[in-house]
Write a protein that holds these residues in place. Sequence first.
Motif, PDB file in Angstrom:
ATOM      1  N   LEU A  11       0.873  -1.170   0.000  1.00 52.52           N
ATOM      2  CA  LEU A  11       0.000   0.000   0.000  1.00 52.52           C
ATOM      3  C   LEU A  11       0.914   1.225   0.000  1.00 52.52           C
ATOM      4  CD1 LEU A  11      -3.062   0.203  -0.004  1.00 52.52           C
ATOM      5  CD2 LEU A  11      -2.995   0.712   2.427  1.00 52.52           C
ATOM      6  N   ILE A  12       0.891   1.984  -1.094  1.00 49.90           N
ATOM      7  CA  ILE A  12       1.801   3.115  -1.279  1.00 49.90           C
ATOM      8  C   ILE A  12       0.972   4.395  -1.361  1.00 49.90           C
ATOM      9  CG2 ILE A  12       3.589   4.122  -2.749  1.00 49.90           C
ATOM     10  CD1 ILE A  12       4.182   1.320  -3.783  1.00 49.90           C
ATOM     11  N   LEU A  13       1.316   5.389  -0.539  1.00 48.25           N
ATOM     12  CA  LEU A  13       0.656   6.688  -0.568  1.00 48.25           C
ATOM     13  C   LEU A  13       1.489   7.638  -1.411  1.00 48.25           C
ATOM     14  CD1 LEU A  13      -1.813   8.201   0.617  1.00 48.25           C
ATOM     15  CD2 LEU A  13      -0.287   9.064   2.398  1.00 48.25           C
ATOM     16  N   LEU A  14       0.890   8.157  -2.472  1.00 49.15           N
ATOM     17  CA  LEU A  14       1.574   9.071  -3.379  1.00 49.15           C
ATOM     18  C   LEU A  14       1.199  10.500  -3.001  1.00 49.15           C
ATOM     19  CD1 LEU A  14       0.899   7.124  -6.700  1.00 49.15           C
ATOM     20  CD2 LEU A  14       2.935   7.000  -5.240  1.00 49.15           C
ATOM     21  N   THR A  69       1.390  11.280  10.288  1.00 48.66           N
ATOM     22  CA  THR A  69       2.432  10.712  11.135  1.00 48.66           C
ATOM     23  C   THR A  69       2.181  10.895  12.627  1.00 48.66           C
ATOM     24  OG1 THR A  69       3.748  12.746  11.000  1.00 48.66           O
ATOM     25  CG2 THR A  69       4.158  11.058   9.330  1.00 48.66           C
ATOM     26  N   GLU A  70       1.510  11.978  13.022  1.00 48.99           N
ATOM     27  CA  GLU A  70       1.368  12.284  14.450  1.00 48.99           C
ATOM     28  C   GLU A  70      -0.040  12.057  14.993  1.00 48.99           C
ATOM     29  OE1 GLU A  70       4.280  12.852  15.780  1.00 48.99           O
ATOM     30  OE2 GLU A  70       5.032  12.770  13.709  1.00 48.99           O
ATOM     31  N   TYR A  71      -1.051  11.923  14.134  1.00 50.08           N
ATOM     32  CA  TYR A  71      -2.428  11.803  14.596  1.00 50.08           C
ATOM     33  C   TYR A  71      -3.030  10.424  14.298  1.00 50.08           C
ATOM     34  CZ  TYR A  71      -2.726  16.861  15.429  1.00 50.08           C
ATOM     35  OH  TYR A  71      -2.544  18.141  15.905  1.00 50.08           O
ATOM     36  N   THR A  72      -2.297   9.540  13.621  1.00 50.53           N
ATOM     37  CA  THR A  72      -2.832   8.230  13.246  1.00 50.53           C
ATOM     38  C   THR A  72      -1.838   7.135  13.650  1.00 50.53           C
ATOM     39  OG1 THR A  72      -1.834   8.129  11.025  1.00 50.53           O
ATOM     40  CG2 THR A  72      -3.907   9.348  11.253  1.00 50.53           C
ATOM     41  N   ASP A  73      -2.176   5.892  13.273  1.00 47.32           N
ATOM     42  CA  ASP A  73      -1.329   4.737  13.591  1.00 47.32           C
ATOM     43  C   ASP A  73      -0.344   4.418  12.478  1.00 47.32           C
ATOM     44  OD1 ASP A  73      -2.661   4.398  16.011  1.00 47.32           O
ATOM     45  OD2 ASP A  73      -4.208   3.124  15.101  1.00 47.32           O
ATOM     46  N   PHE A  74      -0.089   5.371  11.610  1.00 45.11           N
ATOM     47  CA  PHE A  74       0.836   5.153  10.495  1.00 45.11           C
ATOM     48  C   PHE A  74       2.209   4.719  11.011  1.00 45.11           C
ATOM     49  CE2 PHE A  74       4.300   7.080   7.996  1.00 45.11           C
ATOM     50  CZ  PHE A  74       4.138   6.399   6.802  1.00 45.11           C
ATOM     51  N   GLN A  75       2.769   3.675  10.379  1.00 44.41           N
ATOM     52  CA  GLN A  75       4.072   3.153  10.790  1.00 44.41           C
ATOM     53  C   GLN A  75       5.006   2.922   9.604  1.00 44.41           C
ATOM     54  OE1 GLN A  75       3.238  -0.447  12.960  1.00 44.41           O
ATOM     55  NE2 GLN A  75       2.201   0.616  14.640  1.00 44.41           N
ATOM     56  N   GLY A  76       4.634   3.409   8.420  1.00 45.95           N
ATOM     57  CA  GLY A  76       5.438   3.152   7.230  1.00 45.95           C
ATOM     58  C   GLY A  76       6.643   4.065   7.113  1.00 45.95           C
ATOM     59  N   ARG A  77       7.262   4.027   5.953  1.00 52.18           N
ATOM     60  CA  ARG A  77       8.453   4.826   5.669  1.00 52.18           C
ATOM     61  C   ARG A  77       8.107   5.930   4.681  1.00 52.18           C
ATOM     62  NH1 ARG A  77      13.525   0.904   4.655  1.00 52.18           N
ATOM     63  NH2 ARG A  77      14.533   2.932   4.872  1.00 52.18           N
ATOM     64  N   ILE A  78       8.821   7.057   4.778  1.00 48.68           N
ATOM     65  CA  ILE A  78       8.546   8.240   3.960  1.00 48.68           C
ATOM     66  C   ILE A  78       9.831   8.632   3.226  1.00 48.68           C
ATOM     67  CG2 ILE A  78       7.579  10.567   3.959  1.00 48.68           C
ATOM     68  CD1 ILE A  78       6.572   9.991   6.802  1.00 48.68           C
ATOM     69  N   PHE A  98      -9.341   9.569   4.195  1.00 52.57           N
ATOM     70  CA  PHE A  98      -8.663   8.342   4.593  1.00 52.57           C
ATOM     71  C   PHE A  98      -9.639   7.287   5.111  1.00 52.57           C
ATOM     72  CE2 PHE A  98      -4.956  11.301   5.437  1.00 52.57           C
ATOM     73  CZ  PHE A  98      -4.216  10.862   4.357  1.00 52.57           C
ATOM     74  N   SER A  99     -10.939   7.531   4.993  1.00 52.57           N
ATOM     75  CA  SER A  99     -11.922   6.645   5.622  1.00 52.57           C
ATOM     76  C   SER A  99     -11.832   5.216   5.097  1.00 52.57           C
ATOM     77  CB  SER A  99     -13.331   7.196   5.401  1.00 52.57           C
ATOM     78  OG  SER A  99     -13.608   7.335   4.005  1.00 52.57           O
ATOM     79  N   GLY A 100     -11.486   5.037   3.834  1.00 52.62           N
ATOM     80  CA  GLY A 100     -11.414   3.695   3.274  1.00 52.62           C
ATOM     81  C   GLY A 100     -10.025   3.108   3.250  1.00 52.62           C
ATOM     82  N   VAL A 101      -9.095   3.711   3.991  1.00 52.71           N
ATOM     83  CA  VAL A 101      -7.703   3.279   3.967  1.00 52.71           C
ATOM     84  C   VAL A 101      -7.284   2.852   5.371  1.00 52.71           C
ATOM     85  CG1 VAL A 101      -5.332   3.919   3.397  1.00 52.71           C
ATOM     86  CG2 VAL A 101      -7.232   4.916   2.121  1.00 52.71           C
ATOM     87  N   ASP A 102      -6.679   1.691   5.477  1.00 48.45           N
ATOM     88  CA  ASP A 102      -6.096   1.246   6.742  1.00 48.45           C
ATOM     89  C   ASP A 102      -4.728   1.914   6.867  1.00 48.45           C
ATOM     90  OD1 ASP A 102      -5.213   0.038   9.015  1.00 48.45           O
ATOM     91  OD2 ASP A 102      -5.188  -2.004   8.210  1.00 48.45           O
ATOM     92  N   LEU A 103      -4.685   3.025   7.590  1.00 45.44           N
ATOM     93  CA  LEU A 103      -3.463   3.832   7.645  1.00 45.44           C
ATOM     94  C   LEU A 103      -2.296   3.066   8.252  1.00 45.44           C
ATOM     95  CD1 LEU A 103      -5.004   7.252   8.719  1.00 45.44           C
ATOM     96  CD2 LEU A 103      -4.505   6.415   6.428  1.00 45.44           C
ATOM     97  N   VAL A 159       4.643   2.679   2.356  1.00 47.15           N
ATOM     98  CA  VAL A 159       5.560   3.712   1.866  1.00 47.15           C
ATOM     99  C   VAL A 159       4.766   4.967   1.521  1.00 47.15           C
ATOM    100  CG1 VAL A 159       7.308   4.304   0.140  1.00 47.15           C
ATOM    101  CG2 VAL A 159       7.088   1.946   0.910  1.00 47.15           C
ATOM    102  N   VAL A 160       5.353   6.131   1.807  1.00 43.66           N
ATOM    103  CA  VAL A 160       4.822   7.419   1.356  1.00 43.66           C
ATOM    104  C   VAL A 160       5.889   8.078   0.484  1.00 43.66           C
ATOM    105  CG1 VAL A 160       3.947   9.683   2.029  1.00 43.66           C
ATOM    106  CG2 VAL A 160       3.406   7.678   3.425  1.00 43.66           C
ATOM    107  N   LEU A 161       5.512   8.461  -0.728  1.00 43.40           N
ATOM    108  CA  LEU A 161       6.425   9.133  -1.646  1.00 43.40           C
ATOM    109  C   LEU A 161       5.950  10.569  -1.840  1.00 43.40           C
ATOM    110  CD1 LEU A 161       6.816   6.344  -4.367  1.00 43.40           C
ATOM    111  CD2 LEU A 161       8.202   6.720  -2.320  1.00 43.40           C
ATOM    112  N   ILE A 162       6.796  11.540  -1.533  1.00 41.03           N
ATOM    113  CA  ILE A 162       6.465  12.957  -1.672  1.00 41.03           C
ATOM    114  C   ILE A 162       7.174  13.489  -2.912  1.00 41.03           C
ATOM    115  CG2 ILE A 162       6.506  15.218  -0.581  1.00 41.03           C
ATOM    116  CD1 ILE A 162       4.726  13.217   0.847  1.00 41.03           C
TER     117      ILE A 162
END
Length: 721
Positions: A29-32, A185-194, A159-164, A169-172
């Motif tokens: 699951l990759i966040l663009l 990063t600070e308000y959810t359970d996100f644990q991936g890499r950026i 983000f309602s339909g996404v298991d954060l 990976v998050v690509l900026i």
Amino acid sequence: MLGQMPSKITSLLPEGEPNCLVLKLRQMLILLDCGLGQQQLYTMPVRRGGLDDEQKESSSSATLSASSTAGAAVTDIHNHHALKRKHVPAEGIDLRQDWASFLRTSALKSQPSKKPRGTDNTKTGAIGTFGHVNLTVDAKQDLLAPAAGQEYMFKLPDFSGVDLKSIDVVLISNYNHILALPYLTEYTDFQGRIFATEPTIEFGRQLMTEFVSFFGTSIASSPHTVIDRQKLVAQSGSGLYPAYTLADVKACIDKIQPVRFREHIALYGSLKLTAHSAGYCLGSSNWLIQIGTENIAYISSSSSQVNFHPDLLDGTLLEHASTVIATDLAPKGSTTYDNGVNEVCANIALTISRKGNVLIPCTISGSLFDLLEDVQIHMNKMGLHHQGRYCFVSPVSDAALQYSNILAEWMAPRKQEMVYLPEAPLLHGILLEKGVARSYKSVHGAFSSDLKLPCIVFGGHPTLRSGPMVNLLHMWGKDAKNSIIFIDPRIDVPESLKPFEGLELSQIKCPLDVRLSIDQLVEIMKKYRHPKHVLVPSRAAAVTKADGTVELTDSKGTVSTSSIRWSAYTDGISVQLGLGSLYETVLLSEELAKGIYPQSFGNTSIAAVAGSLSIYNNQMQLEVPSAAGRRVLALHTQRQLRGVLNLQNLLSGLAQIGIVDPTVSELGDEDKDAEPEIKVEFELEGLPACIIVRERETIVKCEESARPLLREPILNCFQSL
């Protein structure tokens, strides 16, 4: 291994907003990008800039002595100075005195109005005014405490339909699409890499800091009051969040891993990431996502301009990409950048020539650095270069201006060469040294003491809902000699100016859009013919077909290339990428490989392999099966055959079971397009049957009850594994 790779893309923000998309690829699951929607700001109250300690002390006596009729006094003071500015020549004004009066007026307007005696304390009363929006709170509440309405609340991407927690990976791609990242990063359970480039990280930090300064805790609240942010989030109920804090910004930035252009990043087995220059701004990047045998190119906010300061667009990522996701394209009918710059320069020169001031609400980054060079050249040609001063007003203006001039390695080749000369690569560095340009954190303090008219002011938030431009617009908006120029292509100018009444200054919209247009995207796809599937925003589509594909028509009437499949995506709807890979690489464990003994069939050696498939970190491996696994495999074990059926061996086998005179015919000699085959027809137990022999297959047609009789004659023609 034979299989189909599930893949889909979903946009979490409406078109025209900063990017935020989710790419589902196998188990990944990759966040663009992670942008924050800007349209919601137009419905928010306008906030004037805060006062620093010096201004607070100078205005405290006027504030404390204000009576219940202070509102009328404020109006008189404001009208008096407005008239003074209108009738007295600019060179005869005491600028510091005029500015101090304006600040005192702003301070008095922001104070809570006193309630007349005898009013009911349970009713609500006005606590202050943000622009033209009155906010109310319960009268029992401390007037210095922030009211719920005074806290800006923001709606995040959907983000309602996404298991954060499952985002890997998050690509900026650039700093324009990063403002919502601290929420993730600070308000959810996100644990991936950026991952992001170094300029994107630094400019992103600056924009986040500016965002907190403009839309953080209300400036009307006491500095000793602490807002319970978690309580605000819990009470919102509609997914609205307050602006994050500087501590959130620092924690978020620390989680981003910097990358360089064309640096290869290997993650989770077969996932590989590479950043390529997008040519849009310093450090802007497009991403090549490689997983297995599939390559996906993510093109975001790219520019093909060759006379810009950022590094040029790198199209080599398309040489191996089979699928392209193109986002943040310039809308149809956009003014070209060159025409927009000419219009901006002409309006600035016209305003300065009539002794007026120019307001340009924008961030201190990006195309502003190129615009400044064009403006300075035009001012020199018009003989006005000594009549106007450039002012950059932002809480992060110093850092932005200084940092941009030390990023030569991220600039175009012509700018990189200037590093070896005794001058700054970007013009604003030279203007700052000569004193032609000045940088200020706010409109208070040094700005008011250094102010020389006329001037060109850059900074503030482009939506005009907060920041120094709000103050300057209230001060200079009544003078027709002044002008405000909007250069941000995303801004809705009528909505931005809606809270401001009675403006007489010139209001000019000159969007400077350097993003790829539909025409340019089609041309790039024609140049790099490898991509087979391209996804674009739905507003870019000209014609939508019944199968879901679209056609793009550029300004010349050229239809998009037929060799490429074009699809459109819209927010909230998942679109299948249609990646066509059926085979994936599987590693053999050492223990399983030791038990494999190939058999020779002519020049070929073949071995049957059976084992238990395990998948970990997106990497597949075949291992020796357990005892239970062996029992399962035994049930599904089939006899494997190898070889080409020989006609004479087949006829001999049929003769052994009593078929002595079958009819043999060869097909395919007359029809060159037909596949050659041999057809053997005969009767079996009184019923017609036939065997068709082709190069890659053998077809048996007979009654099911008679099929076992043909088993041995056919098997004798092949070798078995």
